[in-house]
Design a protein around this motif. Sequence first.
Motif, PDB file in Angstrom:
ATOM      1  N   ILE A  43       0.824  -1.207   0.000  1.00  0.00           N
ATOM      2  CA  ILE A  43       0.000   0.000   0.000  1.00  0.00           C
ATOM      3  C   ILE A  43       0.861   1.261   0.000  1.00  0.00           C
ATOM      4  O   ILE A  43       0.524   2.250  -0.649  1.00  0.00           O
TER       5      ILE A  43
ATOM      6  N   ALA B 164      -0.187   4.349  -2.581  1.00  0.00           N
ATOM      7  CA  ALA B 164      -1.236   5.191  -1.994  1.00  0.00           C
ATOM      8  C   ALA B 164      -1.194   6.623  -2.517  1.00  0.00           C
ATOM      9  O   ALA B 164      -2.214   7.160  -2.968  1.00  0.00           O
TER      10      ALA B 164
ATOM     11  N   HIS C   8      -1.116  -5.885  -3.648  1.00  0.00           N
ATOM     12  CA  HIS C   8      -1.988  -5.125  -4.535  1.00  0.00           C
ATOM     13  C   HIS C   8      -1.507  -5.317  -5.970  1.00  0.00           C
ATOM     14  O   HIS C   8      -0.314  -5.261  -6.239  1.00  0.00           O
TER      15      HIS C   8
END
Length: 164
Positions: A116, A120, A144
């Motif tokens: 993340i 982000a 991710h």
Amino acid sequence: FWIIDPIDGTTNFLHGIPHFCISLAYASNEEIISGVIFDPIKNEMYYGEKNSGAYFQNQRIRVSKKKKLEECLFGSNLESLMDNDLNMRISGSAALDLAYVASGRLDGFFQKNLNIWDIAAGFIILKEAGGQISPIEVNKIKNHSIIASSEVIFTELNEKLVNF
């Protein structure tokens, strides 16, 4: 809460390759609200805030307007290069690649197994620059997989990367 990556592109940094950045994002209610990406080598700052746009060095930025995949340049990682004929570059910094897509330097980006903190800030900057990106779970730390580009080529890029 804050999502911070003090050195995105750590391997580049450790090997003296001048392509890395500092990435900082703010999330509230499981949504990324703002983000900043700073490249200290080139003294370049990208930032964006929900409903306020995306900027590079205080100038508004927008994603590329290219409409044909064969004319586009994409950033990714080595694992993602298998079985496609896209024009690719591997930079070693997911955050900078997302900032480059937001500013039109790259036309798209796709990568698997990101944390993340790698994506982000780039997520909100790209969205505020008019781009489209795979949904992410702010509270999910690892693994991710994202595809990011302008809205114009997003569907076609997703189809091209069907096994991604």
